[in-house]
Motif scaffolding. Sequence first.
Motif, mmCIF file in Angstrom:
data_model
loop_
_atom_site.group_PDB
_atom_site.id
_atom_site.type_symbol
_atom_site.label_atom_id
_atom_site.label_comp_id
_atom_site.label_asym_id
_atom_site.label_seq_id
_atom_site.Cartn_x
_atom_site.Cartn_y
_atom_site.Cartn_z
ATOM 1 N N ARG A 21 7.501 0.992 -2.763
ATOM 2 C CA ARG A 21 6.990 0.588 -4.096
ATOM 3 C C ARG A 21 5.459 0.122 -4.059
ATOM 4 N NH1 ARG A 21 10.303 -3.514 -2.969
ATOM 5 N NH2 ARG A 21 9.473 -5.634 -3.149
ATOM 6 N N ARG A 22 5.023 -0.193 -2.665
ATOM 7 C CA ARG A 22 4.025 -0.721 -2.478
ATOM 8 C C ARG A 22 2.671 0.223 -2.675
ATOM 9 N NH1 ARG A 22 5.049 -3.640 3.273
ATOM 10 N NH2 ARG A 22 6.136 -1.648 3.300
ATOM 11 N N TRP A 23 2.971 1.504 -2.262
ATOM 12 C CA TRP A 23 1.819 2.428 -2.250
ATOM 13 C C TRP A 23 1.680 2.729 -3.872
ATOM 14 C CZ3 TRP A 23 2.609 8.360 -0.984
ATOM 15 C CH2 TRP A 23 1.293 9.140 -0.989
ATOM 16 N N ALA A 24 2.461 2.851 -4.524
ATOM 17 C CA ALA A 24 2.095 3.124 -6.256
ATOM 18 C C ALA A 24 1.282 1.834 -6.691
ATOM 19 C CB ALA A 24 3.321 3.366 -6.785
ATOM 20 N N ALA A 25 1.839 0.668 -6.151
ATOM 21 C CA ALA A 25 1.074 -0.432 -6.753
ATOM 22 C C ALA A 25 -0.253 -0.417 -6.086
ATOM 23 C CB ALA A 25 1.862 -1.826 -6.208
ATOM 24 N N GLU A 26 -0.289 -0.118 -5.036
ATOM 25 C CA GLU A 26 -1.963 -0.207 -4.422
ATOM 26 C C GLU A 26 -2.757 0.661 -5.076
ATOM 27 O OE1 GLU A 26 -4.781 -2.054 -2.130
ATOM 28 O OE2 GLU A 26 -2.556 -2.782 -2.101
ATOM 29 N N ALA A 27 -2.369 1.837 -5.233
ATOM 30 C CA ALA A 27 -3.014 3.185 -5.592
ATOM 31 C C ALA A 27 -3.406 2.848 -7.236
ATOM 32 C CB ALA A 27 -2.516 4.383 -5.660
ATOM 33 N N GLY A 28 -2.557 1.998 -7.908
ATOM 34 C CA GLY A 28 -2.888 1.706 -9.348
ATOM 35 C C GLY A 28 -3.604 0.704 -9.293
ATOM 36 N N ARG A 29 -3.991 -0.021 -8.374
ATOM 37 C CA ARG A 29 -5.038 -1.173 -8.598
ATOM 38 C C ARG A 29 -6.280 -0.700 -8.630
ATOM 39 N NH1 ARG A 29 -0.983 -5.021 -6.201
ATOM 40 N NH2 ARG A 29 -1.339 -4.011 -4.112
ATOM 41 N N LEU A 30 -6.379 0.591 -8.071
ATOM 42 C CA LEU A 30 -7.849 1.038 -7.946
ATOM 43 C C LEU A 30 -8.531 1.490 -9.367
ATOM 44 C CD1 LEU A 30 -7.407 3.396 -4.562
ATOM 45 C CD2 LEU A 30 -8.365 1.041 -5.056
ATOM 46 N N PHE B 32 0.257 6.121 -11.624
ATOM 47 C CA PHE B 32 0.995 6.289 -10.319
ATOM 48 C C PHE B 32 2.417 5.681 -10.308
ATOM 49 C CE2 PHE B 32 -3.503 6.327 -8.941
ATOM 50 C CZ PHE B 32 -3.704 7.498 -8.406
ATOM 51 N N ARG B 33 3.392 6.683 -10.420
ATOM 52 C CA ARG B 33 4.742 6.103 -10.335
ATOM 53 C C ARG B 33 5.526 5.971 -8.939
ATOM 54 N NH1 ARG B 33 9.844 7.938 -11.025
ATOM 55 N NH2 ARG B 33 9.163 10.067 -10.736
ATOM 56 N N GLU B 34 6.315 4.921 -8.721
ATOM 57 C CA GLU B 34 7.082 4.874 -7.560
ATOM 58 C C GLU B 34 7.864 5.778 -7.600
ATOM 59 O OE1 GLU B 34 10.573 1.571 -5.883
ATOM 60 O OE2 GLU B 34 9.085 1.158 -7.752
ATOM 61 N N ALA B 35 8.105 6.454 -6.788
ATOM 62 C CA ALA B 35 9.199 7.778 -6.890
ATOM 63 C C ALA B 35 10.107 7.905 -5.538
ATOM 64 C CB ALA B 35 8.433 8.987 -7.068
ATOM 65 N N TYR B 36 11.286 8.351 -5.785
ATOM 66 C CA TYR B 36 12.068 8.816 -4.542
ATOM 67 C C TYR B 36 12.870 10.233 -4.889
ATOM 68 C CZ TYR B 36 11.653 3.866 -3.820
ATOM 69 O OH TYR B 36 11.046 2.579 -3.751
ATOM 70 N N PHE C 267 10.950 16.408 6.056
ATOM 71 C CA PHE C 267 11.806 15.457 5.501
ATOM 72 C C PHE C 267 12.794 16.277 4.589
ATOM 73 C CE2 PHE C 267 7.955 12.669 5.590
ATOM 74 C CZ PHE C 267 8.223 12.106 6.742
ATOM 75 N N GLN C 268 13.019 17.528 5.056
ATOM 76 C CA GLN C 268 14.161 18.510 4.308
ATOM 77 C C GLN C 268 15.550 17.650 4.393
ATOM 78 O OE1 GLN C 268 14.954 22.189 5.824
ATOM 79 N NE2 GLN C 268 16.752 22.689 4.781
ATOM 80 N N GLY C 269 16.163 17.445 3.099
ATOM 81 C CA GLY C 269 17.489 16.743 2.912
ATOM 82 C C GLY C 269 17.543 15.459 2.992
ATOM 83 N N LYS C 270 16.274 14.821 3.237
ATOM 84 C CA LYS C 270 16.290 13.213 3.349
ATOM 85 C C LYS C 270 15.611 12.723 2.147
ATOM 86 C CE LYS C 270 15.706 13.330 8.497
ATOM 87 N NZ LYS C 270 14.813 12.804 9.481
ATOM 88 N N THR C 271 16.191 11.531 1.593
ATOM 89 C CA THR C 271 15.662 10.857 0.693
ATOM 90 C C THR C 271 14.479 10.088 1.281
ATOM 91 O OG1 THR C 271 17.633 10.743 -0.753
ATOM 92 C CG2 THR C 271 16.042 9.083 -1.090
ATOM 93 N N ILE C 272 13.378 10.357 0.596
ATOM 94 C CA ILE C 272 12.259 9.534 0.893
ATOM 95 C C ILE C 272 11.537 8.730 -0.256
ATOM 96 C CG2 ILE C 272 11.836 11.141 2.954
ATOM 97 C CD1 ILE C 272 9.772 12.543 1.135
ATOM 98 N N GLY C 273 10.580 7.886 -0.073
ATOM 99 C CA GLY C 273 9.705 7.183 -0.906
ATOM 100 C C GLY C 273 8.184 7.651 -1.052
ATOM 101 N N GLY C 274 7.863 7.244 -2.185
ATOM 102 C CA GLY C 274 6.495 7.692 -2.331
ATOM 103 C C GLY C 274 5.923 7.331 -3.930
ATOM 104 N N VAL C 275 5.124 8.435 -4.423
ATOM 105 C CA VAL C 275 4.520 8.263 -5.325
ATOM 106 C C VAL C 275 4.594 9.546 -6.151
ATOM 107 C CG1 VAL C 275 2.737 6.595 -4.881
ATOM 108 C CG2 VAL C 275 2.347 8.854 -4.989
ATOM 109 N N GLN C 276 4.591 9.463 -7.634
ATOM 110 C CA GLN C 276 4.437 10.721 -8.489
ATOM 111 C C GLN C 276 3.049 10.613 -9.246
ATOM 112 O OE1 GLN C 276 7.589 11.933 -11.312
ATOM 113 N NE2 GLN C 276 6.274 13.610 -12.079
ATOM 114 N N ILE C 277 2.341 11.431 -9.395
ATOM 115 C CA ILE C 277 1.002 11.425 -10.215
ATOM 116 C C ILE C 277 1.280 11.804 -11.433
ATOM 117 C CG2 ILE C 277 -1.395 12.629 -10.213
ATOM 118 C CD1 ILE C 277 -1.044 13.146 -7.080
ATOM 119 N N HIS C 278 0.768 10.955 -12.438
ATOM 120 C CA HIS C 278 1.073 11.197 -13.787
ATOM 121 C C HIS C 278 -0.577 11.278 -14.493
ATOM 122 C CE1 HIS C 278 5.339 10.943 -14.220
ATOM 123 N NE2 HIS C 278 5.194 10.170 -13.161
#
Length: 414
Positions: free
Chosen positions: A296-305, A312-316, A324-335
């Motif tokens: 979640r830290r990435w979405a939070a840091e991007a949002g602070r800008l 920016f939404r925390e996303a998995y 990362f085929q077939g692996k659950t990963i974390g990141g952001v979704q852009i809205h």
Amino acid sequence: MHLSRRALLAGTTTAAAFSAGPSTAATPPEAARRLRTGFERLAQDGYAQLSGERTGIVTNPTGITRDARHIVDVMHADDRVNLVAVFGPEHGFRGTAQAGGSEGRHDDPATGLPVYDTYLKSGQALADIFTASGVDTIVFDIQDVGARFYTYIWTLYDCMEAARLAGKRFMVLDRPNPVTGRAAQGPVLHKEFATFVGRQPIAQAHGMTVAELARLFNGEFLTAPVPLDTVLMSGWKRSEFYDAHGLPWVPPSPNMPTPDTALVYSGTCLFEGTNLSEGRGTTRPFELLGAEGIDRRWAAEAGRLGLPGVHFREAYFAPTFSKFQGKTIGGVQIHVHDRAAYDPVRTGIALLVTAKQVWSGFTWRSDNWIDKLTGSTRVRTMIDAGATAEEVVAAWQSELAAFRRLRGKYLLYR
């Protein structure tokens, strides 16, 4: 009145044939009625500009009419145009190939027309294909998405240069820039970094239509000008996004499923140059970004800008192919919540900077692909040196201003 079978198959080419469908809230009926693409105007004129010419067309699945017929099928069935060849780009004429692939030389099952493969061909090799096809005029009609590294504009460039070498006439049928033509944004390519994702020094988000780019290429970058005709749109406004026009959207490539993808692509495609997923293998490519170990830290840091027009939404997510085929990963979704305020390139740079800040696993691709995408070493080296997103964006402003002045000479719509 006698009508040939080809004419019956073609249907009418009057203005009524390309009228808009039922209006929706996202498609104002006045805008839908107003716009006519280059092909629509060519057809309305009875293909007069192609009279007596053996014609070949460079196109892909985006070359369609307002009622979703492919223009190759329409032209082939019409006695008024002598269509004798099709030239397929990356992903192929009918769109059966993934990124980095094409359909090869074959005969089109629907029309019987010979289809020639142009992907990764240029110069004399491509000129020889044009010569062998026997065409007099080469027509280009492909939907662009407005980013320098989207390869169809360099297919346009390569085909123009090859047409010149082969002594052929070249015609561009214009379509909207789906993310508007308001302004150019981002760094300008440095010539020593020229590749198929950027042949010439234009801005990362060029803010032009393909007909305007063709005029720019002809006036500034080709070895010598090619005989060029452009069939312009009527009724297009530079401030309009794609959904203003009542035109069906066909994915120009497998990972460009919607106009929303095009809106973010000129910024988030930069993640192809990193070890993070750019969302390939998901239903929202280039809107979803991530990697193993990101939280979640990435979405939070991007949002602070406080970047304009975007949240920016925390996303998995778990990509079905690519990184990362077939692996659950974390990141952001852009809205994107305000398209007019949103700056995709500035946003892409900010996401690179914040990803490197919050995730210790961040690396660039070992081949420095990021330099090809951004057009120089500057973005990579500045981010590695700890520059902020605003400092990186400020560094390209003088070259961007020069490109904007050059671009202004070739704009066709005001």
